[in-house]
Design an enzyme around this catalytic site. Structure first.
Site, mmCIF file in Angstrom:
data_model
loop_
_atom_site.group_PDB
_atom_site.id
_atom_site.type_symbol
_atom_site.label_atom_id
_atom_site.label_comp_id
_atom_site.label_asym_id
_atom_site.label_seq_id
_atom_site.Cartn_x
_atom_site.Cartn_y
_atom_site.Cartn_z
ATOM 1 N N HIS A 143 0.842 -1.198 0.000
ATOM 2 C CA HIS A 143 0.000 0.000 0.000
ATOM 3 C C HIS A 143 0.874 1.243 0.000
ATOM 4 O O HIS A 143 1.816 1.338 0.781
ATOM 5 C CB HIS A 143 -0.895 0.027 1.247
ATOM 6 C CG HIS A 143 -1.681 -1.228 1.430
ATOM 7 N ND1 HIS A 143 -1.115 -2.380 1.913
ATOM 8 C CD2 HIS A 143 -2.975 -1.515 1.151
ATOM 9 C CE1 HIS A 143 -2.033 -3.331 1.933
ATOM 10 N NE2 HIS A 143 -3.156 -2.840 1.477
ATOM 11 N N LYS A 170 -1.819 -8.203 -4.239
ATOM 12 C CA LYS A 170 -2.694 -7.025 -4.104
ATOM 13 C C LYS A 170 -1.848 -5.765 -3.938
ATOM 14 O O LYS A 170 -0.884 -5.755 -3.165
ATOM 15 C CB LYS A 170 -3.601 -7.192 -2.873
ATOM 16 C CG LYS A 170 -4.427 -5.940 -2.549
ATOM 17 C CD LYS A 170 -4.929 -5.953 -1.109
ATOM 18 C CE LYS A 170 -5.441 -4.572 -0.724
ATOM 19 N NZ LYS A 170 -5.679 -4.418 0.727
#
Length: 252
Positions: A143, A170
């Site tokens: 992230h 992800k």
């Protein structure tokens, strides 16, 4: 490309799957949130355990996980400690972080764990192997709440997650401009078409990046995050609205 099946849910085919995050601070909060979520239309329940006050007490964590599982019995449960350095609520040492995830795997209560890519290659590889021995799937994540890296860097990180054994790589990034959203989508297409042999999840955060949360089926992202009550990241929309849009795009 292979799919990932968790319980009866097949990730990587059809419309993107909807993930919602439960963020209670106490066991009482966790139970009340889980009860409120029971009627919502989602596919995967993520427990953001970094919001949980007693995260360093294994007994409390497992008691809360058990309470969630008793209330929401039919959905895959994703166990996520989001580190402070990647936008989470608390910081743990690497040793504490790995031990927490191993305890979740050992419990038999969770179907998936989230492992952050930059935890350390050796620790990540070993924990992926441990999870797989116990039939627990791994979402490997990264992230950036400040910027959007170049498309080449996004692809490189996703490829590294794949190489380290992630079931589902992800990445979530923050756009500063509209062009940054296109960078994320371009990277998603490139990864999905050239390198991915498993489902991936990508998103551009904030209001600017909302289109990336809706158009996963077009560009190659297999899941998206929605909000039941409080959003767990900037740009999330309600699960009801999300399901409507995903269904429209799927049926088009």
């Amino acid at each position: 490309m292979k799919t990932v099946t968790v319980r009866d849910l097949v990730v990587g085919e059809g419309a993107p799957k909807i993930i919602v995050s439960l963020m209670g601070k106490t066991i009482t909060d966790v139970k009340s949130e889980a009860l409120a979520y029971r009627e919502a239309d989602f596919d995967i329940l993520e427990w953001r355990v970094d919001h949980f006050a007693n995260v360093t007490t294994a007994e409390s964590v497992l008691e809360a996980a058990g309470a969630i599982r008793e209330i929401i019995t039919d959905k895959p449960l994703l166990f996520t400690f989001r580190s402070a350095k990647e936008g989470g609520e608390q910081a743990l040492t690497t040793g504490q972080y790995i031990a927490l995830n191993r305890a979740a795997v050992d419990s038999g209560l969770v179907d998936m764990i989230d492992l952050e890519l930059f935890t350390g290659d050796d620790e990540v590889k070993a924990t992926v192997g441990y999870a797989h021995q116990h039939n627990v799937a791994v979402i490997m994540s990264n992230h950036d709440f400040h910027k959007t890296p170049a498309a080449e860097e996004i692809v490189q990180r996703l490829r590294k997650m794949q190489e380290l054994g992630a079931d589902i790589p992800k990445i979530a990034v923050m756009p500063q401009t509209k062009a940054d959203v296109l960078t994320l989508l371009t990277a998603t297409v490139e990864m999905q078409e050239r390198y991915a042999d498993r489902p991936i999840i990508t998103m551009s955060m904030s209001k600017t990046g909302v289109i990336s949360r809706l158009a996963g089926e077009v560009f190659g992202s297999a899941a998206t995050f929605g909000a039941v009550k409080k959003a767990s990241a900037p740009g999330q929309i309600s699960v009801a609205d999300l399901r409507t849009v995903l269904t429209i795009l799927h049926q088009a």
